[in-house]
Motif scaffolding. Structure first.
Motif, mmCIF file in Angstrom:
data_model
loop_
_atom_site.group_PDB
_atom_site.id
_atom_site.type_symbol
_atom_site.label_atom_id
_atom_site.label_comp_id
_atom_site.label_asym_id
_atom_site.label_seq_id
_atom_site.Cartn_x
_atom_site.Cartn_y
_atom_site.Cartn_z
ATOM 1 N N UNK A 408 34.838 -30.112 62.385
ATOM 2 C CA UNK A 408 35.867 -29.773 61.400
ATOM 3 C C UNK A 408 36.495 -28.406 61.695
ATOM 4 N N UNK A 409 36.927 -28.249 62.925
ATOM 5 C CA UNK A 409 37.531 -26.989 63.358
ATOM 6 C C UNK A 409 38.891 -26.761 62.703
ATOM 7 N N UNK A 410 39.274 -25.504 62.663
ATOM 8 C CA UNK A 410 40.570 -25.143 62.087
ATOM 9 C C UNK A 410 41.693 -25.494 63.064
ATOM 10 N N UNK A 411 42.920 -25.399 62.590
ATOM 11 C CA UNK A 411 44.075 -25.680 63.437
ATOM 12 C C UNK A 411 44.117 -24.726 64.623
ATOM 13 N N UNK A 412 43.790 -23.466 64.381
ATOM 14 C CA UNK A 412 43.794 -22.486 65.462
ATOM 15 C C UNK A 412 42.741 -22.806 66.522
ATOM 16 N N UNK A 413 41.595 -23.327 66.086
ATOM 17 C CA UNK A 413 40.550 -23.714 67.036
ATOM 18 C C UNK A 413 40.978 -24.933 67.857
ATOM 19 N N UNK A 414 41.679 -25.858 67.210
ATOM 20 C CA UNK A 414 42.226 -26.997 67.933
ATOM 21 C C UNK A 414 43.250 -26.528 68.970
ATOM 22 N N UNK A 415 44.078 -25.573 68.589
ATOM 23 C CA UNK A 415 45.087 -25.044 69.521
ATOM 24 C C UNK A 415 44.415 -24.404 70.736
ATOM 25 N N UNK A 416 43.329 -23.683 70.487
ATOM 26 C CA UNK A 416 42.586 -23.064 71.590
ATOM 27 C C UNK A 416 41.998 -24.136 72.505
ATOM 28 N N UNK A 417 41.536 -25.241 71.915
ATOM 29 C CA UNK A 417 40.992 -26.338 72.725
ATOM 30 C C UNK A 417 42.077 -26.953 73.608
ATOM 31 N N UNK A 418 43.256 -27.194 73.029
ATOM 32 C CA UNK A 418 44.367 -27.759 73.800
ATOM 33 C C UNK A 418 44.774 -26.819 74.933
ATOM 34 N N UNK A 419 44.780 -25.535 74.642
ATOM 35 C CA UNK A 419 45.123 -24.549 75.673
ATOM 36 C C UNK A 419 44.091 -24.576 76.794
ATOM 37 N N UNK A 420 42.819 -24.738 76.419
ATOM 38 C CA UNK A 420 41.767 -24.820 77.425
ATOM 39 C C UNK A 420 41.893 -26.068 78.289
ATOM 40 N N UNK A 421 42.314 -27.181 77.667
ATOM 41 C CA UNK A 421 42.528 -28.420 78.424
ATOM 42 C C UNK A 421 43.598 -28.215 79.483
ATOM 43 N N UNK A 422 44.699 -27.588 79.097
ATOM 44 C CA UNK A 422 45.798 -27.337 80.038
ATOM 45 C C UNK A 422 45.311 -26.460 81.195
ATOM 46 N N UNK A 423 44.591 -25.387 80.853
ATOM 47 C CA UNK A 423 44.106 -24.463 81.886
ATOM 48 C C UNK A 423 43.175 -25.179 82.862
ATOM 49 N N UNK A 424 42.303 -26.019 82.319
ATOM 50 C CA UNK A 424 41.322 -26.710 83.155
ATOM 51 C C UNK A 424 41.988 -27.712 84.100
ATOM 52 N N UNK A 425 42.923 -28.488 83.565
ATOM 53 C CA UNK A 425 43.564 -29.534 84.360
ATOM 54 C C UNK A 425 44.468 -28.934 85.442
ATOM 55 N N UNK A 426 45.148 -27.839 85.119
ATOM 56 C CA UNK A 426 46.130 -27.273 86.053
ATOM 57 C C UNK A 426 45.549 -26.176 86.944
ATOM 58 N N UNK A 427 44.272 -25.880 86.768
ATOM 59 C CA UNK A 427 43.654 -24.811 87.568
ATOM 60 C C UNK A 427 43.812 -25.016 89.075
ATOM 61 N N UNK A 428 43.657 -26.234 89.607
ATOM 62 C CA UNK A 428 43.805 -26.414 91.064
ATOM 63 C C UNK A 428 45.213 -26.107 91.584
ATOM 64 N N UNK A 429 46.202 -26.070 90.694
ATOM 65 C CA UNK A 429 47.584 -25.877 91.133
ATOM 66 C C UNK A 429 48.105 -24.461 90.891
#
Length: 531
Positions: A408-429
């Motif tokens: 039951x994370x807050x909206x800001x915590x969800x935003x941080x998770x989405x940002x982490x997903x982007x960083x992780x997926x695009x790290x090789x590039x």
């Protein structure tokens, strides 16, 4: 020696009585509100902003910034101009001039200082109740301001500038206009009739023009942007009247309109103007919407959206006598600015709606129950065939999503998770020329995969379908926002420049960079929201 009062200025009435288009009311307004004094200064663009407000209240046609500067110097003799502030955060000031102690303009200056000094997080601020009594910010009466607000509401524009202090906590006015580089001539010969002094004059006038736009926007005087555009581009319904006034026009002396027109066809000037506009508009976006997730009052949101809707028509009208080459450049940047404002306000609207869902324990539990019934094996099979999504990546995202929902994370915590997903997926590039393409491809994959999950929930008539649909819209839009900024960062440009580049290619307007490819997917938010 400058005196401590305006008595000396009043005694020199013959020096300014002939100034072009300077009404007696304006001269008296200056004398009533300002005085000369040693050791003080006022930003030149701020003083011009005050003047525009005065003209709006008195229903006067304002002169441009250059002509107004000539009037100031004829009313207050002996003023000096200095550029004050640190590098990248400096402005031209009138040195030796201040606002009188009894002037209502002091309230406006205090509001500007509060805007610039705002550091408190939103959670610590008290929500302000609507103001039923309009308090004047300038010399106008409260009743006059109220009438003006009603008139603007009737025309689709709600004037919230008289309550700017209500909205100061939602803005970030600490940002200053960045320094503009000199125009790079790129070895090209100057147009016939143009000299280097004309280039320098254009740069200075354009900088002053952008500073004035920044000031009126910080004070939420959105409708004054049209006035500023008209004065800079020498707009006039009557060309004969324009010619008659040209002799007395200070800006005409600094840069004749004939030279302005020639420069509007000169490629280095076109490139430079585009770059300056992109920097200006990016700064304005970050001032008006410093955090796309933080709640914004509906009145401020509506005012921003109405302003965005009017931008193109205001600009094209103000530039009706300017060469098409410059109009195309200006309109492309303005459209990117307007689209960005619309998308960010729509994203903010979604964020507030989703925040209520994420804070509801019963809804979260229902979402978890429905999500556990989704046939993720089938979803993954189809997604892999279409998008070539890697099983391990998708499974990790699925597990992280369920865990984050369960916590039951807050909206800001969800935003941080989405940002982490982007960083992780695009790290090789990272630091690779392929980064923009990889980022856009990931955005497509994300959108397709999430649509497959929503499809499964729909077919199962999930009780929490509405909540999932709202969350999916928000996450898709926020993911788009993140990718947009990552691509801009990788290209060393502002998001406004990236969006403007695609818009110009899509419309066939960009004649300067025909070899550049599409930089990012471009679309408008189709959010159900009052326009």
């Amino acid at each position: 020696m400058l005196g401590s009062s305006s008595g000396g200025a009043a005694g020199n009435s013959q020096n300014y009585s002939h100034t072009a288009r300077a009404s007696p009311a304006t001269v008296q307004w200056l004398l009533d509100n300002y005085e000369t004094a040693e050791g003080v200064s006022l930003p030149r663009s701020t003083l011009y902003c005050h003047y525009l407000l005065h003209c709006q209240e008195q229903k006067l046609e304002p002169v441009n910034a250059a002509s107004f500067g000539k009037l100031i110097r004829s009313v207050f003799m002996g003023l000096r101009t200095r550029r004050l502030g640190t590098r990248g955060n400096s402005k031209y000031h009138y040195y030796g001039l201040r606002i009188k102690a009894g002037s209502s303009l002091l309230r406006l200056m205090e509001d500007q200082q509060h805007l610039a000094m705002r550091q408190q997080p939103f959670s610590q601020k008290q929500r302000l109740k609507p103001v039923h009594k309009v308090e004047g910010m300038t010399n106008g009466t409260a009743s006059g301001a109220g009438q003006q607000q009603q008139q603007q509401q009737g025309s689709g524009h709600v004037d919230i500038s008289t309550q700017v202090q209500q909205y100061q906590q939602f803005l970030d006015a600490s940002r200053a206009l960045p320094e503009f580089p000199d125009i790079d001539l790129q070895g090209k010969s100057l147009p016939e009739g143009i000299e280097l002094e004309h280039i320098k004059s254009f740069q200075l006038l354009y900088r002053e023009h952008c500073e004035a736009i920044l000031d009126v926007m910080v004070n939420l005087q959105f409708t004054l942007v049209e006035t500023l555009w008209k004065t800079f581009w020498r707009f006039s319904q009557s060309q004969a009247g324009d010619a008659a006034l040209a002799v007395h026009d200070e800006s005409e002396k600094r840069l004749p309109k004939s030279c302005l027109v020639l420069l509007c066809k000169y490629e280095p000037v076109l490139r430079w103007s585009r770059d300056c506009d992109n920097s200006l508009y990016q700064g304005l976006v970050e001032i008006l919407i410093p955090d796309v997730l933080r709640p914004i009052p509906s009145a401020l949101t509506q005012a921003i959206r109405n302003f965005a809707k009017s931008l193109e028509s205001w600009l094209t009208n103000a530039m009706m006598n300017i060469p098409e080459e410059m109009v195309r450049i200006k309109v492309t940047s303005a459209n990117a600015f307007a689209q960005t404002l619309r998308r960010y306000t729509s994203l903010n609207h979604l964020a507030q709606a989703a925040r209520a869902v994420l804070q509801n324990t019963a809804q979260i539990n229902q979402m978890l129950s429905d999500l556990n019934r989704v046939d993720f094996a089938n979803v993954q099979e189809q997604a892999s065939w279409v998008c070539r999504c890697e099983d391990r990546v998708v499974q990790r995202l699925e597990q992280d999503f369920k865990l984050t929902l369960q916590q039951q994370n807050s909206l800001e915590q969800w935003a941080a998770w989405l940002d982490g997903v982007v960083s992780q997926v695009l790290k090789p590039y990272q630091h690779s020329p392929a980064f923009p393409k990889a980022a856009k491809l990931f955005l497509l994959k994300w959108s397709f995969y999430s649509s497959m999950v929503i499809r499964d929930l729909t077919l199962r008539s999930a009780a929490s379908f509405g909540s999932f649909h709202l969350i999916r819209l928000l996450y898709d839009e926020y993911m788009y926002y993140l990718i947009e900024h990552r691509v801009a960062q990788a290209k060393g440009e502002t998001p406004i420049a990236v969006m403007g580049e695609f818009a110009s290619l899509g419309r066939g307007l960009n004649q300067l960079d025909p070899d550049k490819g599409t930089s990012i997917l471009y679309r408008d938010c189709t959010i159900s929201q009052t326009n």
